[in-house]
Every structure is written in C-alpha cells, then in structure tokens.
Design a protein around this motif. Structure first.
Motif, PDB file in Angstrom:
ATOM      1  N   PRO A  31       0.793  -1.228   0.000  1.00  0.00           N
ATOM      2  CA  PRO A  31       0.000   0.000   0.000  1.00  0.00           C
ATOM      3  C   PRO A  31       0.828   1.283   0.000  1.00  0.00           C
ATOM      4  O   PRO A  31       0.404   2.286  -0.561  1.00  0.00           O
ATOM      5  N   ARG A  32       2.003   1.246   0.610  1.00  0.00           N
ATOM      6  CA  ARG A  32       2.780   2.488   0.713  1.00  0.00           C
ATOM      7  C   ARG A  32       3.714   2.708  -0.462  1.00  0.00           C
ATOM      8  O   ARG A  32       4.361   3.754  -0.570  1.00  0.00           O
ATOM      9  N   ALA A  33       3.823   1.703  -1.328  1.00  0.00           N
ATOM     10  CA  ALA A  33       4.742   1.817  -2.460  1.00  0.00           C
ATOM     11  C   ALA A  33       3.996   2.333  -3.690  1.00  0.00           C
ATOM     12  O   ALA A  33       2.802   2.068  -3.858  1.00  0.00           O
ATOM     13  N   THR A  34       4.715   3.056  -4.541  1.00  0.00           N
ATOM     14  CA  THR A  34       4.110   3.533  -5.790  1.00  0.00           C
ATOM     15  C   THR A  34       3.909   2.353  -6.748  1.00  0.00           C
ATOM     16  O   THR A  34       4.459   1.260  -6.541  1.00  0.00           O
ATOM     17  N   ALA A  35       3.159   2.621  -7.819  1.00  0.00           N
ATOM     18  CA  ALA A  35       2.972   1.591  -8.853  1.00  0.00           C
ATOM     19  C   ALA A  35       4.328   1.108  -9.361  1.00  0.00           C
ATOM     20  O   ALA A  35       4.576  -0.103  -9.448  1.00  0.00           O
ATOM     21  N   ALA A  93      10.508  -1.793 -14.977  1.00  0.00           N
ATOM     22  CA  ALA A  93       9.208  -1.594 -14.342  1.00  0.00           C
ATOM     23  C   ALA A  93       8.382  -0.581 -15.131  1.00  0.00           C
ATOM     24  O   ALA A  93       7.185  -0.770 -15.354  1.00  0.00           O
ATOM     25  N   ALA A  94       9.032   0.479 -15.592  1.00  0.00           N
ATOM     26  CA  ALA A  94       8.325   1.489 -16.387  1.00  0.00           C
ATOM     27  C   ALA A  94       7.815   0.867 -17.686  1.00  0.00           C
ATOM     28  O   ALA A  94       6.672   1.118 -18.114  1.00  0.00           O
ATOM     29  N   ALA A  95       8.638   0.007 -18.304  1.00  0.00           N
ATOM     30  CA  ALA A  95       8.214  -0.638 -19.554  1.00  0.00           C
ATOM     31  C   ALA A  95       7.045  -1.588 -19.302  1.00  0.00           C
ATOM     32  O   ALA A  95       6.108  -1.678 -20.114  1.00  0.00           O
ATOM     33  N   ALA A  96       7.062  -2.291 -18.157  1.00  0.00           N
ATOM     34  CA  ALA A  96       5.961  -3.207 -17.841  1.00  0.00           C
ATOM     35  C   ALA A  96       4.671  -2.421 -17.597  1.00  0.00           C
ATOM     36  O   ALA A  96       3.588  -2.835 -18.029  1.00  0.00           O
ATOM     37  N   ASN A 119       0.991   6.541 -17.302  1.00  0.00           N
ATOM     38  CA  ASN A 119       0.677   7.822 -16.647  1.00  0.00           C
ATOM     39  C   ASN A 119       0.299   7.660 -15.175  1.00  0.00           C
ATOM     40  O   ASN A 119      -0.251   8.565 -14.574  1.00  0.00           O
ATOM     41  N   ARG A 120       0.588   6.465 -14.597  1.00  0.00           N
ATOM     42  CA  ARG A 120       0.236   6.250 -13.194  1.00  0.00           C
ATOM     43  C   ARG A 120       1.416   5.739 -12.366  1.00  0.00           C
ATOM     44  O   ARG A 120       1.219   5.161 -11.300  1.00  0.00           O
ATOM     45  N   THR A 121       2.617   5.951 -12.837  1.00  0.00           N
ATOM     46  CA  THR A 121       3.770   5.305 -12.197  1.00  0.00           C
ATOM     47  C   THR A 121       3.974   5.737 -10.748  1.00  0.00           C
ATOM     48  O   THR A 121       4.444   4.951  -9.932  1.00  0.00           O
ATOM     49  N   THR A 122       3.620   6.970 -10.416  1.00  0.00           N
ATOM     50  CA  THR A 122       3.887   7.442  -9.042  1.00  0.00           C
ATOM     51  C   THR A 122       2.651   7.363  -8.157  1.00  0.00           C
ATOM     52  O   THR A 122       2.680   7.803  -7.011  1.00  0.00           O
ATOM     53  N   HIS A 123       1.563   6.798  -8.683  1.00  0.00           N
ATOM     54  CA  HIS A 123       0.368   6.632  -7.853  1.00  0.00           C
ATOM     55  C   HIS A 123       0.559   5.467  -6.885  1.00  0.00           C
ATOM     56  O   HIS A 123       1.193   4.468  -7.212  1.00  0.00           O
ATOM     57  N   ARG A 124      -0.056   5.606  -5.706  1.00  0.00           N
ATOM     58  CA  ARG A 124      -0.086   4.481  -4.765  1.00  0.00           C
ATOM     59  C   ARG A 124      -1.389   3.713  -4.963  1.00  0.00           C
ATOM     60  O   ARG A 124      -2.337   4.246  -5.538  1.00  0.00           O
ATOM     61  N   PRO A 125      -1.430   2.446  -4.496  1.00  0.00           N
ATOM     62  CA  PRO A 125      -2.623   1.628  -4.763  1.00  0.00           C
ATOM     63  C   PRO A 125      -3.951   2.308  -4.416  1.00  0.00           C
ATOM     64  O   PRO A 125      -4.908   2.213  -5.187  1.00  0.00           O
ATOM     65  N   VAL A 183      -1.475  -3.058 -12.371  1.00  0.00           N
ATOM     66  CA  VAL A 183      -0.168  -2.943 -11.712  1.00  0.00           C
ATOM     67  C   VAL A 183       0.316  -4.342 -11.319  1.00  0.00           C
ATOM     68  O   VAL A 183       1.480  -4.710 -11.543  1.00  0.00           O
ATOM     69  N   ALA A 184      -0.598  -5.139 -10.753  1.00  0.00           N
ATOM     70  CA  ALA A 184      -0.217  -6.494 -10.337  1.00  0.00           C
ATOM     71  C   ALA A 184       0.206  -7.332 -11.544  1.00  0.00           C
ATOM     72  O   ALA A 184       1.133  -8.150 -11.453  1.00  0.00           O
ATOM     73  N   ILE A 185      -0.455  -7.135 -12.675  1.00  0.00           N
ATOM     74  CA  ILE A 185      -0.080  -7.878 -13.888  1.00  0.00           C
ATOM     75  C   ILE A 185       1.292  -7.406 -14.381  1.00  0.00           C
ATOM     76  O   ILE A 185       2.131  -8.221 -14.778  1.00  0.00           O
ATOM     77  N   ALA A 186       1.528  -6.105 -14.315  1.00  0.00           N
ATOM     78  CA  ALA A 186       2.859  -5.591 -14.689  1.00  0.00           C
ATOM     79  C   ALA A 186       3.934  -6.205 -13.791  1.00  0.00           C
ATOM     80  O   ALA A 186       5.011  -6.588 -14.256  1.00  0.00           O
TER      81      ALA A 186
END
Ligand code: ADP
Ligand code: MG
Length: 226
Positions: free
Chosen positions: A99-103, A124-127, A135-141, A152-155
């Motif tokens: 929960p505390r980690a970004t996408a 990770a960015a490519a996944a 466009n959601r890389t820095t969002h948290r869950p 995100v889980a699939i990536a």
C-alpha cells in the motif's frame, strides 16, 4: 515440444491436528510453452492448491512435478526460490500490492533479488506501459481503481519475463466490465508469447481461453485442448 510443466499422479493432503485432509487425487497435466488455459471448478475443488504447487509455493504429498524437465522435488530450497522468482509470475484476486509503495515500486519489487538486472526502474516502467499505465507510475494503490490495481499487479507479474503466469481469480474482485478488460489484457500478453493459467469460476472468461480444464473434488473431469 517439451512441456514447460508436467504433473504426474499429483496427490495433496493437508495435515490438520489429528486429521489428514486429502484434496488432490492424482492430477496428470502438461502445459506447453505459449498455452493460454483456464482452470475452472467449484469453490473447494482444489484449484488454488494446484496453483500453489505449480507456483512452487507448496509441495505435493506425492507424485511428480517436472519444470522444464527437471524434477522439482529434488531441488534445494534456494534453487526452488530462484526458479519461482525468475520463472513464475503471480496475479491474485486481491492484487496483493504494497500500500505504501508507488505503482513503479510495486512492479520493480520482484527484480530486487535479481543480480542480473541492471535497470529495474526502466523495466518496471516498460511493464507499466505494457498494461497501459504509463501515466500512473507514481500513484499508490489507494489512488488507483480496482482495474488499475490489477494492471499494476499484472505488470509486476510480467516484469521479470517469467515463463509461466499464474492468475488465481484475477477478475474475482472486479465488476464484469473491468474483468473483461483484464481478460483482454491477458489475451494481449498471451499473443506476445506468455504462457498463462487463469483460475476462474466464470465460464464466460474460461470460454475466452484456448484450453479449459475443469476440476471437481480434487480431480480433473474435463480438459479441452486447443
Ligand atoms: P479452490 O481454490 O478450488 O476453492 P482450494 O484449493 O482452496 O480450493 O481448497 C480445496 C480444499 O482444501 C478445501 O476443502 C479446503 O478447505 C482445503 N484446504 C485448502 N487449504 C488448506 C489448508 N491450508 N489446510 C487445510 N485444508 C485446506
Ligand atoms: Mg481458490
């Protein structure tokens, strides 16, 4: 073609205090590289137990489990963890994100133990791009919708380029439209070469896979090949 996975006469019992609970009753299965398979069956039929064995999270009570022709029961624990980390990608019903980690951080996590990978952030960015979340890389869950969390889980499952992706009820926590979008994503990933096994109790989803295996009370009762 050599199967990626072969199971022969797999039996599994859980040991409870003073009670042995038999769950899998002699499973024979092969998965070949590139297959896209659904595993269906009622709740309690043993699907997750079988997935856990396929994912090296649990061991059968008896029978043979070969991975790329190697007998898994003979692997040392470190080797087993190494194969799990490199070769298997997991997707769960409840996403299991930190929960505390970004996408981006969530996706990079499985690469943490990979000394052979130079640029975990880049991978990770490519996944995330593959699952449509650049466009959601820095969002948290908690800043993402259910469908986005599952992406995100699939990536995270894809990022290490595993040879087998195991998804246990990946659409179970999603509304039917979002679930259909997630299935489309799995189909895209399959077309790009991944071997995927999806557990579902939704026959509509199963019908969109190439192969459908049905379990009942710990046995396989049907298996329709492509
Ligand atoms: P499914 O995923 O198809 O719903 P499971 O593999 O989770 O089925 O469970 C199959 C059977 O094994 C159920 O009867 C369940 O109660 C039992 N079971 C699952 N995990 C355990 C466990 N850790 N200890 C004891 N029994 C278990
Ligand atoms: Mg289950």
């Amino acid at each position: 073609m050599t199967p990626l996975v072969s199971l022969r006469r797999i039996q599994k019992s859980y040991q409870l205090p003073g009670l042995e609970v038999p769950v899998l009753h002699g499973i024979d299965l092969d998965f070949r590289p590139g297959e896209f398979t659904a595993l269906v069956g009622a709740s309690g039929s043993g699907k997750s137990t079988l997935m856990n064995i396929l994912g090296f999270l649990d061991r059968p009570t008896s029978g043979e489990h070969l991975f790329r022709g190697r007998d898994v029961s003979r692997l040392a624990d470190v080797e087993e963890s190494r194969i799990r980390n490199r070769e298997i990608g997991f997707v769960y019903q409840s996403f299991n994100l930190l929960p505390r980690a970004t996408a981006l951080e969530n996706v990079a996590l499985p690469l943490f133990y990979r000394e052979d990978i130079r640029d975990p952030q880049g991978l990770a960015a490519a996944a995330l791009e593959r699952v449509g979340l650049s466009n959601r890389t820095t969002h948290r869950p908690n800043e993402l919708s259910g469908g986005q969390r599952q992406r995100v889980a699939i990536a995270r499952a894809l990022v290490g380029n595993p040879s087998l992706i195991l998804a246990d009820e990946p659409t179970g926590a999603l509304d039917s439209r979002t679930g259909a979008e997630i299935l489309d994503l799995f189909r895209d990933i399959h077309r790009q070469g991944a071997t995927i096994l999806i557990v579902t109790h939704d026959r509509g989803i199963a019908s969109l896979c190439d192969r459908s295996i049905e379990m009942r009370d710990g046995s396989i009762v049907s298996d329709t090949l492509p």
